[in-house]
Enzyme design. Structure first.
Site, short mmCIF file in Angstrom:
data_model
loop_
_atom_site.label_atom_id
_atom_site.label_comp_id
_atom_site.label_asym_id
_atom_site.label_seq_id
_atom_site.Cartn_x
_atom_site.Cartn_y
_atom_site.Cartn_z
N SER A 188 -6.84 -7.84 9.12
CA SER A 188 -8.37 -8.12 8.85
C SER A 188 -8.62 -8.81 7.60
O SER A 188 -9.77 -9.37 7.29
CB SER A 188 -9.40 -7.03 9.09
OG SER A 188 -8.89 -5.85 8.10
N HIS A 210 0.86 -1.31 0.06
CA HIS A 210 -0.02 0.14 -0.12
C HIS A 210 0.82 1.31 -0.04
O HIS A 210 0.30 2.10 0.46
CB HIS A 210 -0.99 -0.01 1.14
CG HIS A 210 -1.81 -0.97 0.96
ND1 HIS A 210 -2.86 -1.45 1.79
CD2 HIS A 210 -2.28 -2.10 0.04
CE1 HIS A 210 -3.73 -2.33 1.83
NE2 HIS A 210 -3.50 -2.74 0.50
#
Length: 399
Positions: A321, A248
């Site tokens: 997650s 990211h």
């Protein structure tokens, strides 16, 4: 014969581009531009690439006409996974009953692929530790998320009441995710740079989990570390950039949003810390750290997963997650015979809805889970020495 000679020469020139590696630094190399698609696509794609450079099928190659660069492949873009149907309530109640760290093996499911795992038997955390100690696992791929950085004081983006999003309520955001969307950034970059000031490297220090990953590298076991985090703590802990895939993005570099001029991340640090929007000295455009916004292509190094995950003999998943794609689906890219160890608060992603018999889940506090693994590995003393040594370097003699 002349016709086939020119065609062979053209093919050799194209092949010369394909063999260059993704890891070659400085921009988009020929392998990035054409190699992955042509090699993985097979013979039809190679011929299609040649036809795409020189016209329709059957058109002779013109010796005087230079080869054109094939189109750049589509790099995966970041997006949020749609929630899947919830598992049966009795299943989740059995693993969410308390905050105590627990370990269990996920039940086997029908898995199609090479090296089926249904006949391998279930594993425990101790079994994984013994595999590492016996050096049966020497190509470890690690996937990490925000959960490994919260012990360093960085709040999780998605934790209600404590996430970074909740600290930005002073801004008139249409919705929290807008801070990582380009249209809103171009409209008002101030909220993002307020967040960047808090996350910029140097504000936080690595914790035990980061140094455990560093120890894996020092012992020659770390094949690659794939991180969703943009805090740079993996670099600060001493893991070299060649072992990292910052899926990211990173604050280590930045790019002008107008003229695309690259800058080292340190060049804009002073502006960010002074609450100023950094500007390009050439065109005055906004200089944005190389953080991946929603809808933007992931870094070219992300393509290394095509090689790394099939080679892995152990997959560690820590503090994530698994909600953002395409990162989340990488868990399915390892062979079905490869153990997957999840150390996390909850059972998430494919390990919840597509488990394998060689999956192991250590649920609870991430740091406690890592410390349990370190103890089983017999690395406690080495870990303590590494943390003390590296923390001393970061603190400095005058701190």
């Amino acid at each position: 014969m002349a016709f086939w000679g020119w065609r062979a020469a053209a093919a050799l020139r194209l092949w010369g581009r394909v063999v260059e590696r993704v890891e070659a630094g400085g921009g988009v190399g020929p392998f990035q531009a054409c190699g992955c698609r042509l090699v993985l696509g097979g013979r039809d794609d190679v011929s299609a690439g040649l036809r795409g450079s020189h016209g329709a099928r059957g058109e002779p190659l013109d010796p005087a006409r230079p080869l054109q660069r094939p189109p750049r492949p589509e790099v995966p873009r970041a997006f949020r996974r749609q929630p899947r149907a919830a598992a049966p309530s009795f299943f989740f109640s059995s693993i969410k009953g308390g905050r105590r760290s627990i370990s269990f093996s996920v039940g086997a499911s029908s898995v199609v692929g090479s090296g089926g795992s249904s006949d391998k038997g279930k594993l425990s955390l101790q079994d994984v530790a013994e595999l590492i100690r016996a050096r049966a696992c020497q190509r470890v791929v690690v996937m990490v998320g925000a959960g490994i950085s919260t012990p360093s004081g960085i709040p999780d983006f998605r934790s209600p009441g404590s996430g970074l999003y909740s600290n930005l309520q002073q801004y008139d955001l249409p919705y929290p995710e807008a801070i990582f969307e380009l249209p809103f950034f171009f409209h008002n970059p101030k909220p993002f740079f307020t967040l960047a000031k808090e996350l910029y490297p140097g504000n936080y220090k690595p914790n035990v989990t980061h140094y455990f990953l560093r120890l894996l590298h020092d012992k020659g076991l770390l094949l690659r570390l794939y991180t969703q985090n943009i805090d740079g703590l993996e670099r600060v802990s001493g893991i070299p950039a060649s072992k990292l895939v910052e899926a990211h993005g990173t604050f280590a570099s930045a790019t002008c949003t107008v003229c695309q001029r690259p800058f080292p991340g340190e060049d804009i640090r002073a502006d960010v810390m002074a609450d100023r929007v950094p500007r390009c000295p050439v065109c005055t455009g906004v200089v944005k750290p190389d953080i991946v916004f929603f809808g933007e292509p992931l870094p070219q190094r992300f393509l290394l997963h095509v090689v790394d995950f099939p080679m892995a003999d152990l997959l560690l998943i820590l503090g994530t997650s698994l909600e953002v794609e395409p990162f989340a689906s990488l868990t399915e890219a390892v062979r079905s015979s490869v153990p997957r160890l999840l150390i996390n608060r909850d059972l998430v992603g494919p390990l919840a809805w597509h488990p394998r018999s060689r999956d192991v889940a250590q649920l609870g506090d991430v740091v406690h889970g890592v410390e349990s693994l370190v103890e089983l590995l017999g690395w406690t003393e080495e870990m303590r020495d590494l943390v003390q040594r590296e923390t001393g370097k970061l603190d400095g003699p005058d701190k």
